[in-house]
Design a protein around this motif. Sequence first.
Motif, PDB file in Angstrom:
ATOM      1  N   PHE A  54      14.212  28.720  33.327  1.00 35.83           N
ATOM      2  CA  PHE A  54      13.731  28.150  32.357  1.00 35.83           C
ATOM      3  C   PHE A  54      14.448  28.809  31.275  1.00 35.83           C
ATOM      4  CE2 PHE A  54      10.045  29.137  35.545  1.00 35.83           C
ATOM      5  CZ  PHE A  54       9.706  28.620  34.815  1.00 35.83           C
ATOM      6  N   ASP A  55      14.564  27.732  29.946  1.00 30.79           N
ATOM      7  CA  ASP A  55      15.615  27.870  29.588  1.00 30.79           C
ATOM      8  C   ASP A  55      14.823  28.949  28.414  1.00 30.79           C
ATOM      9  OD1 ASP A  55      17.002  26.219  31.336  1.00 30.79           O
ATOM     10  OD2 ASP A  55      17.627  25.277  29.431  1.00 30.79           O
ATOM     11  N   SER A  59      10.755  35.087  25.537  1.00 31.60           N
ATOM     12  CA  SER A  59       9.301  34.757  24.350  1.00 31.60           C
ATOM     13  C   SER A  59       8.749  35.441  24.852  1.00 31.60           C
ATOM     14  CB  SER A  59       9.284  32.854  24.354  1.00 31.60           C
ATOM     15  OG  SER A  59       8.604  32.027  25.131  1.00 31.60           O
ATOM     16  N   LEU A  60       7.539  34.943  23.818  1.00 28.82           N
ATOM     17  CA  LEU A  60       6.490  35.782  23.573  1.00 28.82           C
ATOM     18  C   LEU A  60       5.492  35.287  25.110  1.00 28.82           C
ATOM     19  CD1 LEU A  60       5.158  35.876  19.962  1.00 28.82           C
ATOM     20  CD2 LEU A  60       6.091  37.328  21.200  1.00 28.82           C
ATOM     21  N   ASN A  61       5.675  33.596  25.395  1.00 29.35           N
ATOM     22  CA  ASN A  61       5.442  33.165  26.656  1.00 29.35           C
ATOM     23  C   ASN A  61       6.181  34.174  28.254  1.00 29.35           C
ATOM     24  OD1 ASN A  61       3.242  31.205  24.980  1.00 29.35           O
ATOM     25  ND2 ASN A  61       5.112  30.459  25.029  1.00 29.35           N
ATOM     26  N   LEU A  66       6.045  35.308  34.490  1.00 34.50           N
ATOM     27  CA  LEU A  66       6.057  36.095  35.053  1.00 34.50           C
ATOM     28  C   LEU A  66       5.413  35.801  36.186  1.00 34.50           C
ATOM     29  CD1 LEU A  66       8.739  38.329  33.543  1.00 34.50           C
ATOM     30  CD2 LEU A  66       9.405  36.293  34.839  1.00 34.50           C
ATOM     31  N   LYS A  67       3.482  36.118  35.146  1.00 38.02           N
ATOM     32  CA  LYS A  67       2.764  36.698  36.383  1.00 38.02           C
ATOM     33  C   LYS A  67       2.667  35.664  36.752  1.00 38.02           C
ATOM     34  CE  LYS A  67       0.453  39.595  32.811  1.00 38.02           C
ATOM     35  NZ  LYS A  67      -0.529  39.938  31.857  1.00 38.02           N
ATOM     36  N   ILE A  68       2.843  34.305  36.381  1.00 35.50           N
ATOM     37  CA  ILE A  68       2.348  33.134  37.442  1.00 35.50           C
ATOM     38  C   ILE A  68       3.331  33.419  38.105  1.00 35.50           C
ATOM     39  CG2 ILE A  68       2.399  30.895  37.507  1.00 35.50           C
ATOM     40  CD1 ILE A  68       1.366  31.290  34.175  1.00 35.50           C
ATOM     41  N   LEU A  69       4.855  33.212  38.477  1.00 37.06           N
ATOM     42  CA  LEU A  69       5.940  33.433  39.580  1.00 37.06           C
ATOM     43  C   LEU A  69       5.619  34.753  40.456  1.00 37.06           C
ATOM     44  CD1 LEU A  69       8.966  32.940  37.189  1.00 37.06           C
ATOM     45  CD2 LEU A  69       7.716  31.127  38.639  1.00 37.06           C
ATOM     46  N   ASN A  70       4.630  35.194  39.717  1.00 31.84           N
ATOM     47  CA  ASN A  70       4.625  36.498  40.854  1.00 31.84           C
ATOM     48  C   ASN A  70       3.287  36.660  41.384  1.00 31.84           C
ATOM     49  OD1 ASN A  70       5.091  39.801  41.682  1.00 31.84           O
ATOM     50  ND2 ASN A  70       2.724  39.918  40.869  1.00 31.84           N
ATOM     51  N   LYS A 222       3.385  26.764  25.097  1.00 34.18           N
ATOM     52  CA  LYS A 222       2.129  27.090  25.456  1.00 34.18           C
ATOM     53  C   LYS A 222       1.678  26.108  26.232  1.00 34.18           C
ATOM     54  CE  LYS A 222       1.933  29.864  22.081  1.00 34.18           C
ATOM     55  NZ  LYS A 222       1.576  31.934  22.617  1.00 34.18           N
ATOM     56  N   ASN A 223       1.440  25.012  26.554  1.00 32.96           N
ATOM     57  CA  ASN A 223       1.865  23.783  27.299  1.00 32.96           C
ATOM     58  C   ASN A 223       2.384  24.292  29.039  1.00 32.96           C
ATOM     59  OD1 ASN A 223      -0.453  23.236  26.332  1.00 32.96           O
ATOM     60  ND2 ASN A 223       0.591  21.361  25.505  1.00 32.96           N
TER      61      ASN A 223
END
Length: 255
Positions: A54-55, A59-61, A66-70, A222-223
């Motif tokens: 992730f480059d 950010s606000l995302n 991180l929640k998805i990766l976790n 966001k996508n």
Amino acid sequence: MKSLFKLVLSLLSSFIIFFVVTDVGKSYVHAVVPEEMAPLVKSKENQKIAYLTFDDGPSLNTMDILKILNRYHVKATFFVKGNEEPYAKECYEEIISQGHTIALHSYTHDYSIVYRSPESFLEDLNKLETMLQKEFGIKSRIVRLPGGSNNRLMHQVATKPIINGILHQLTEKGYIYVDWNIDSTDGFSPSISEQQIISSVRKGTKDQKHVNILLHDINSMKNTVKALPDIIEYLKKEGYSFDAIDETTPKLQFN
């Protein structure tokens, strides 16, 4: 086994020799280790491994990423900028606490600054290094150039020597610069659809064992967040395991 593999490769780093394989204008740098280590290295080479990168964050995302990766128990690599917004400190800290890799992108990501000269690039990079080490105790030698090492300035007469000079100095100073072999296309525009991002990743994985996937951690993207679960589930279904980039990872470089 994975920890043992990385430890052994680190101990043998002084013996590693690199060779370059050229493919359609891109060069891929691979490690060649002593003969007695060949079975261990071959075992890793035969695995299907995905590196999610992730480059441009934090950010606000970032927290949603991180929640998805976790949720999927996946480790990733974040090529970060210098973000001075109040929320960013928590993001840096959460990336670290969850065991992901923080690597270097640039402090400003401003092409007019970082690509003014090799010296200007390194000054900007050093500002990021200093901030990460002072504030979070992070020291990294892994770099991704803004736009990659084969960015548009590499194809302009006036700026090609600058990019070459940057790559030379990075190598000379012991940095490892890393590109990618799958572009999710999420960085083209915030209007790039969730489905197009997923489709780009799927097409890119064809006949590839090690995939280094370019994604972006930017406020407007966001996508990327929406597409991430489907990307991870697809890669898992295709038999990929996930890893974060470190200094023992086979290097993928355009130049």
